[in-house]
Design a protein around this motif. Structure first.
Motif, PDB file in Angstrom:
ATOM      1  N   ASP A  45       0.877  -1.152   0.311  1.00 50.27           N
ATOM      2  CA  ASP A  45       0.073   0.276   0.180  1.00 50.27           C
ATOM      3  C   ASP A  45       0.439   1.663  -0.465  1.00 50.27           C
ATOM      4  O   ASP A  45       0.320   1.926   0.012  1.00 50.27           O
ATOM      5  CB  ASP A  45      -0.748   0.253   1.203  1.00 50.27           C
ATOM      6  CG  ASP A  45      -0.327  -0.205   2.558  1.00 50.27           C
ATOM      7  OD1 ASP A  45       1.571  -0.151   2.451  1.00 50.27           O
ATOM      8  OD2 ASP A  45      -0.850   0.463   3.592  1.00 50.27           O
ATOM      9  N   VAL A  46       2.350   1.232  -0.255  1.00 52.34           N
ATOM     10  CA  VAL A  46       3.343   2.471   0.178  1.00 52.34           C
ATOM     11  C   VAL A  46       3.651   2.306  -1.764  1.00 52.34           C
ATOM     12  O   VAL A  46       4.102   0.962  -2.331  1.00 52.34           O
ATOM     13  CB  VAL A  46       4.333   2.094   1.083  1.00 52.34           C
ATOM     14  CG1 VAL A  46       5.170   2.927   0.325  1.00 52.34           C
ATOM     15  CG2 VAL A  46       3.410   2.249   2.490  1.00 52.34           C
ATOM     16  N   VAL A  47       3.761   3.257  -2.717  1.00 55.41           N
ATOM     17  CA  VAL A  47       4.008   3.220  -4.042  1.00 55.41           C
ATOM     18  C   VAL A  47       4.986   4.200  -3.984  1.00 55.41           C
ATOM     19  O   VAL A  47       5.117   5.518  -3.672  1.00 55.41           O
ATOM     20  CB  VAL A  47       2.794   3.733  -4.934  1.00 55.41           C
ATOM     21  CG1 VAL A  47       2.078   4.974  -4.352  1.00 55.41           C
ATOM     22  CG2 VAL A  47       3.241   4.012  -6.820  1.00 55.41           C
ATOM     23  N   VAL A  48       6.094   4.917  -4.557  1.00 52.75           N
ATOM     24  CA  VAL A  48       6.855   5.480  -5.299  1.00 52.75           C
ATOM     25  C   VAL A  48       7.249   5.666  -6.512  1.00 52.75           C
ATOM     26  O   VAL A  48       7.049   5.232  -7.239  1.00 52.75           O
ATOM     27  CB  VAL A  48       8.431   5.317  -4.933  1.00 52.75           C
ATOM     28  CG1 VAL A  48       9.698   6.094  -5.390  1.00 52.75           C
ATOM     29  CG2 VAL A  48       8.538   4.396  -3.733  1.00 52.75           C
ATOM     30  N   VAL A  49       6.265   7.534  -6.427  1.00 48.89           N
ATOM     31  CA  VAL A  49       6.404   7.790  -7.684  1.00 48.89           C
ATOM     32  C   VAL A  49       7.030   8.415  -8.885  1.00 48.89           C
ATOM     33  O   VAL A  49       8.089   9.603  -7.644  1.00 48.89           O
ATOM     34  CB  VAL A  49       4.955   8.811  -7.693  1.00 48.89           C
ATOM     35  CG1 VAL A  49       4.674   9.697  -9.187  1.00 48.89           C
ATOM     36  CG2 VAL A  49       3.867   7.971  -7.201  1.00 48.89           C
ATOM     37  N   LEU A 114       9.648  10.359  -6.031  1.00 50.97           N
ATOM     38  CA  LEU A 114      11.369  10.559  -6.093  1.00 50.97           C
ATOM     39  C   LEU A 114      11.142  11.431  -6.783  1.00 50.97           C
ATOM     40  O   LEU A 114      10.947  11.727  -7.717  1.00 50.97           O
ATOM     41  CB  LEU A 114      11.319   9.076  -6.338  1.00 50.97           C
ATOM     42  CG  LEU A 114      12.575   8.603  -7.266  1.00 50.97           C
ATOM     43  CD1 LEU A 114      13.900   8.858  -5.957  1.00 50.97           C
ATOM     44  CD2 LEU A 114      12.781   7.442  -7.892  1.00 50.97           C
ATOM     45  N   ALA A 115      11.979  12.685  -6.741  1.00 52.90           N
ATOM     46  CA  ALA A 115      11.992  14.242  -7.132  1.00 52.90           C
ATOM     47  C   ALA A 115      13.942  13.937  -7.481  1.00 52.90           C
ATOM     48  O   ALA A 115      14.250  14.162  -7.027  1.00 52.90           O
ATOM     49  CB  ALA A 115      11.798  14.814  -6.483  1.00 52.90           C
ATOM     50  N   LEU A 160       9.189  12.974   0.178  1.00 45.73           N
ATOM     51  CA  LEU A 160       9.545  13.409  -0.804  1.00 45.73           C
ATOM     52  C   LEU A 160      11.223  13.039  -0.484  1.00 45.73           C
ATOM     53  O   LEU A 160      12.165  12.940   0.420  1.00 45.73           O
ATOM     54  CB  LEU A 160       9.516  15.103  -0.513  1.00 45.73           C
ATOM     55  CG  LEU A 160      10.146  16.408  -1.753  1.00 45.73           C
ATOM     56  CD1 LEU A 160       9.528  15.194  -3.127  1.00 45.73           C
ATOM     57  CD2 LEU A 160      10.637  17.391  -2.035  1.00 45.73           C
ATOM     58  N   VAL A 161      11.687  12.205  -1.826  1.00 49.23           N
ATOM     59  CA  VAL A 161      13.026  12.296  -1.622  1.00 49.23           C
ATOM     60  C   VAL A 161      13.686  13.060  -3.289  1.00 49.23           C
ATOM     61  O   VAL A 161      13.215  12.938  -4.299  1.00 49.23           O
ATOM     62  CB  VAL A 161      13.666  10.332  -1.830  1.00 49.23           C
ATOM     63  CG1 VAL A 161      14.528   9.990  -2.273  1.00 49.23           C
ATOM     64  CG2 VAL A 161      12.674   9.468  -1.431  1.00 49.23           C
ATOM     65  N   PRO A 345       7.764  14.497   5.304  1.00 48.62           N
ATOM     66  CA  PRO A 345       9.380  13.789   5.613  1.00 48.62           C
ATOM     67  C   PRO A 345       9.950  13.774   3.777  1.00 48.62           C
ATOM     68  O   PRO A 345       9.965  13.694   3.691  1.00 48.62           O
ATOM     69  CB  PRO A 345       9.391  12.455   6.023  1.00 48.62           C
ATOM     70  CG  PRO A 345       8.073  12.597   6.783  1.00 48.62           C
ATOM     71  CD  PRO A 345       7.014  13.500   5.648  1.00 48.62           C
ATOM     72  N   THR A 346      11.521  14.784   4.490  1.00 53.61           N
ATOM     73  CA  THR A 346      12.249  14.914   3.056  1.00 53.61           C
ATOM     74  C   THR A 346      13.239  14.401   3.383  1.00 53.61           C
ATOM     75  O   THR A 346      14.134  13.696   4.464  1.00 53.61           O
ATOM     76  CB  THR A 346      12.566  16.037   2.801  1.00 53.61           C
ATOM     77  OG1 THR A 346      11.136  16.513   2.810  1.00 53.61           O
ATOM     78  CG2 THR A 346      13.466  16.913   1.329  1.00 53.61           C
ATOM     79  N   LEU A 347      14.170  14.120   2.408  1.00 51.79           N
ATOM     80  CA  LEU A 347      15.711  12.796   2.753  1.00 51.79           C
ATOM     81  C   LEU A 347      15.929  13.933   1.372  1.00 51.79           C
ATOM     82  O   LEU A 347      15.629  13.616   0.075  1.00 51.79           O
ATOM     83  CB  LEU A 347      15.565  11.660   2.147  1.00 51.79           C
ATOM     84  CG  LEU A 347      16.715  10.593   1.863  1.00 51.79           C
ATOM     85  CD1 LEU A 347      17.703  11.131   2.874  1.00 51.79           C
ATOM     86  CD2 LEU A 347      16.546   9.987   1.205  1.00 51.79           C
ATOM     87  N   VAL A 348      17.108  14.127   1.244  1.00 48.09           N
ATOM     88  CA  VAL A 348      18.032  15.220   0.508  1.00 48.09           C
ATOM     89  C   VAL A 348      19.224  14.282   0.058  1.00 48.09           C
ATOM     90  O   VAL A 348      20.065  13.882   0.733  1.00 48.09           O
ATOM     91  CB  VAL A 348      18.629  16.347   0.302  1.00 48.09           C
ATOM     92  CG1 VAL A 348      19.448  17.369  -0.834  1.00 48.09           C
ATOM     93  CG2 VAL A 348      17.346  16.735   0.911  1.00 48.09           C
TER      94      VAL A 348
END
Length: 418
Positions: A45-49, A114-115, A160-161, A345-348
């Protein structure tokens, strides 16, 4: 010959991975598409876009690694796939909204963006606008064109990544506009005082070794880049204002409108922007020191002078597309403007051997973020596309595996285990 692939695409995928071709819609009804990848034997139920303003991320290199770890992955396109000549970033947000809405209605409780690369400023802009009450969202693009953000559902994402992400396409362009252009209609006319490709200013061909530019030259160079952007912006804004004036005349006069006024109302003028790959950091490694090689991904292994006078970036743009996408002074899609309103929540992640996006810029994005839960990491031996770079890259192993196994997956599992 082996088939050619873009450097952001995966090479192989476990045939057991389930794939669904998705034909969905932006929230204004524009048709868009994507590919949804699911693990072989579970329905997470978790998706990365992943999305990009113009590139196709439906075969993104992280698909095999994240799906193998149990996450779903959606690579989606925008309405401006492979051609951003008339791209309004404000309308691209409706493509992001439609993609997230489709995923929500198909059972995904958590959506993580996934940015990557140009997807960074797109997704940060989306989250900034989605977090506002509809009445406070932008109603117009920089050109004055209406954009229906306030009339659209813009579902919030959960994380957000920012992966090798620049600070905005306009910010990126501002640092690469060749300020030695003296005539926008002449691709080779040069002011030698401002030419980074003139040996008198410190240039050496890339094969001869690093260039060296003085502090005084750089100060004048950067100021002149801004001045050139201001000139192009004035031209673009003038054309947009002219068209808006005649559209108002057409609306007021209806069938009585003279033919010339009708044509002036309907026209959409385009800019031809020469020489857009001039950044001294490409050739002088003392500027923004990092373990990167000389050159740019946009010069394809050659001296950047080839890209500056050859392919370049943003070469042909509508006036409104320039203002919304590539103007470093007008575009709303600028991370240091949008991230102060982004709280998910953000990972850079910075790729240390990236020739085009520097660790200092990734740190600026991290510092701009308003997220309480945020993390910053650096990936050694990795170029922009996370290919191994230099001796360190060869020694440490595939950066795509390392970014997944050491950075992104631990971060995801801590917050959204599957």
């Amino acid at each position: 010959m082996p088939p050619a692939r873009y450097p952001h695409e995966f090479v192989a995928l476990d045939p057991a991975v389930r794939r669904e071709m998705v034909a969905h819609f932006a929230t204004d009804g524009a048709p868009i598409a994507g590919v949804l990848y699911l693990p072989a034997r579970k329905d997470p139920d978790v998706v990365v876009v992943a999305m990009h303003p113009r590139a196709d991320f439906s075969r993104h290199y992280l698909v095999p690694r994240l799906v193998d770890a149990g996450y779903a992955f959606m690579g989606a396109t925008t309405r401006n796939l492979n051609n951003d000549a008339d791209a309004l970033h404000e309308r691209l947000l409706l493509d992001v909204a439609g993609t997230i809405a489709w995923l929500r209605t198909h059972g995904f409780a958590k959506v993580v963006l996934l940015a990557n690369s140009g997807g960074g400023s797109l997704f940060a802009f989306y989250l900034e606008q989605a977090g506002k009450p509809p009445g406070e969202r932008l109603a117009r693009a920089p050109s004055g064109d209406r954009v229906p953000l306030g009339d659209s559902e813009m579902p919030m994402a959960d994380g957000l990544v920012l992966l090798a992400a620049h600070l905005g396409e306009g910010v990126f362009m501002l640092d690469r506009l060749d300020p030695s252009v003296i005539d926008e209609t002449n691709p080779t006319a040069v002011n030698p005082r401002l030419d980074m490709y003139d040996p008198r200013n410190g240039y050496r061909p890339i094969a001869a070794g690093p260039s060296r530019y003085t502090t005084d030259f750089l100060a004048e160079f950067r100021a002149a880049q801004r001045a050139r952007c201001e000139r192009i912006d004035r031209q673009a804004l003038g054309w947009c204002e002219e068209a808006a004036y005649f559209r108002a005349q057409l609306k007021a006069e209806g069938a009585r409108t003279p033919p010339l006024v009708t044509r002036l109302a309907l026209q959409r003028r385009y800019l031809l922007v020469y020489r857009t790959l001039a950044d001294p950091r490409y050739l002088d490694p003392s500027l923004e020191p990092s373990p990167r090689p000389l050159g740019s991904i946009f010069s394809y292994g050659r001296d950047p002078i080839h890209g500056n006078y050859g392919e370049g970036l943003g070469r042909v743009m509508s006036a409104r597309g320039w203002l919304s996408t590539w103007s470093g002074l007008q575009s709303n899609a600028a991370c240091e403007r949008t991230l102060p309103d982004v709280r998910v929540p953000t990972l850079v992640v910075a790729a240390l051997a990236d020739t085009d996006i520097y660790p200092s810029e990734c740190r600026r994005a991290f510092e701009a973020s308003a997220a309480r839960d945020k993390a910053y990491a650096e990936l050694a031996g990795a170029d922009h596309y996370l290919r191994p770079a230099g001796a360190e890259g060869a020694r440490l192993g595939d950066p795509k595996d390392r970014v997944a196994d050491e950075l992104i997956l631990p971060w995801l599992r801590e917050r959204w285990p599957v």
